[in-house]
Design an enzyme around this catalytic site. Sequence first.
Site, short mmCIF file in Angstrom:
data_model
loop_
_atom_site.label_atom_id
_atom_site.label_comp_id
_atom_site.label_asym_id
_atom_site.label_seq_id
_atom_site.Cartn_x
_atom_site.Cartn_y
_atom_site.Cartn_z
N CYS A 1 0.84 -1.19 0.00
CA CYS A 1 0.00 0.00 0.00
C CYS A 1 0.89 1.26 0.00
O CYS A 1 1.62 1.50 -0.95
CB CYS A 1 -0.99 -0.03 1.15
N HIS B 1 -4.07 -4.29 -0.32
CA HIS B 1 -3.77 -4.78 1.03
C HIS B 1 -3.82 -6.31 1.00
O HIS B 1 -4.89 -6.90 1.14
CB HIS B 1 -4.79 -4.25 2.03
N GLU C 1 -3.06 -8.29 3.26
CA GLU C 1 -3.54 -8.78 4.56
C GLU C 1 -5.06 -8.74 4.67
O GLU C 1 -5.63 -9.33 5.60
CB GLU C 1 -2.90 -7.97 5.69
#
Length: 204
Positions: A79, A182, A184
Amino acid sequence: MTLIVDYDAGNIGSVANICKKAGGRTEISSDPDRIAAAGKLILPGVGHFGRAMARLNDSGIRAALDAAHDRGVPILGICLGMQLLTKHSEEGDADGLGWVDAVTRRFVLPEPLKIPHMGWNEVAFTRSDVLTQGMEDEARFYFVHSYYVEALSEAAVLGRTDYGGPFVSVVQQGNVWGFQCHPEKSHRYGLAVIRNFLDKVPAL
């Protein structure tokens, strides 16, 4: 062991959690000496480019990152961490790390598209790479960002996403990778990216 760089710019815990889920061992550190000596690095981040670069410069982390990069240490930017890899950003009119032949610009979009770009979008990978192994041609990832990366060299581009037109969403240059999304928050595709980085990219 992979070191996650802590420069007070968010999403550290969630990145550490997905690394753990992927079976990796990580250390979180803001110590320039630890960062400079690491064998593999993840540079996460959310927030303002200019302020993030100021923190990196003022803390001594910038110099440590440059030393690791120059040694050939594998580095993954996520990011804001991807944007910091570029030469310059319109956000704060600030110079970045300059490791990737690209610049960071603010979205200018037609109605009804919103800024920030937020939600799930496909990434079309432009070439094969160790971090994209085992994925379909157009995997879906979760994005939240108001600025995007514009490549100055096609050789730096690893993936593109469409939001009001195509933009560079994945870069790779030398020992550096960057994902604008992202991972995650991107479920199985994000987990695959992290697992490939942890398992298939040799630490220095």
